[in-house]
Enzyme design. Structure first.
Site, PDB file in Angstrom:
ATOM      1  N   ASP A  32       9.463 -16.263  21.850  1.00 15.87           N
ATOM      2  CA  ASP A  32      10.712 -15.873  22.485  1.00 15.87           C
ATOM      3  C   ASP A  32      11.007 -14.427  22.082  1.00 15.87           C
ATOM      4  OD1 ASP A  32      13.441 -16.161  23.598  1.00 15.87           O
ATOM      5  OD2 ASP A  32      14.037 -16.150  21.494  1.00 15.87           O
ATOM      6  N   ASP A  34      14.494 -12.434  22.388  1.00 17.85           N
ATOM      7  CA  ASP A  34      15.784 -12.139  21.754  1.00 17.85           C
ATOM      8  C   ASP A  34      16.141 -13.198  20.711  1.00 17.85           C
ATOM      9  OD1 ASP A  34      16.208  -9.884  23.483  1.00 17.85           O
ATOM     10  OD2 ASP A  34      16.677 -11.314  25.074  1.00 17.85           O
TER      11      ASP A  34
END
Length: 202
Positions: A32, A34
């Protein structure tokens, strides 16, 4: 203009695509963006605001050194909300790669929560699209993220998920995760060698 209901696949480093089908290592590790690789700045389109999360460089380098392709799977609903352009998403990607080196694939969901796409995490579309681009089986792919949606997307795609909790991770997301790690380097150690003791990892 509403984006088409499919993920964006941004340019990647094709040299990382090869994998050994009989290797005990994962075929790919997808991070991922952020809150995992970089600090979560809501709807960020400014490369100057990109700040690495602790241990991100070490973790990504460790996976690359093991010969495993690395990718990014990220929701960017700011595009659908009119707060981000594709060019800004690309600019942030380039900055992340300046700091962390090239990734084999970037799979981006530009849609909003109510658009009914199949790529916005917790749906599996980003993970599946990245696996198709890399020609790797989802069942041999690992997703590392900081919230439950990352883990749900991994599970729905048939991939393995490892949660690295942050201040925004809810307690129930930690409980529901199949595996957790205290930080990114520990998550990577767990992924690359499950026999290695990893402290808080479970």
């Amino acid at each position: 203009m509403t984006p088409p209901l499919g993920p964006w696949l941004l340019p990647g480093d094709v040299r990382q695509h090869a994998h050994a089908p009989d290797s005990p290592l994962p075929a790919a590790v997808l991070f991922d963006r952020d809150g995992t690789l970089v600090a979560d700045v809501p709807y960020n389109g400014d490369p100057s605001r990109v700040v690495l999360m602790p241990g991100a460089r070490e973790a990504v380098d460790t996976v690359r050194t093991a010969g495993v392709p690395v990718g990014v799977v990220t929701n960017q609903s700011g595009v659908a909300r009119g707060l981000l352009t594709r060019r800004e998403v690309e600019d942030v990607r380039l900055r992340v790669e300046e700091l962390l080196g090239p990734f084999a694939v970037w799979a981006v969901c530009p849609h909003g929560p109510g658009e009914g796409c199949g790529c916005r995490k917790p749906a599996p579309g980003l993970v599946l699209a990245a696996c198709r681009r890399l020609a790797v089986p989802p069942g041999r792919t690992v997703v590392i993220g900081d919230i439950g949606a990352d883990m749900e997307a991994a599970r729905a795609a048939g991939a393995r998920g490892v949660l690295v909790p942050t201040d925004v991770t809810r307690a129930e997301e930690v409980v529901a995760a199949d595996a957790t790690a205290a930080d990114l380097p520990q998550a990577v150690r767990l992924v690359l060698d499950p026999a290695v003791p990893t402290g808080e990892a479970r």
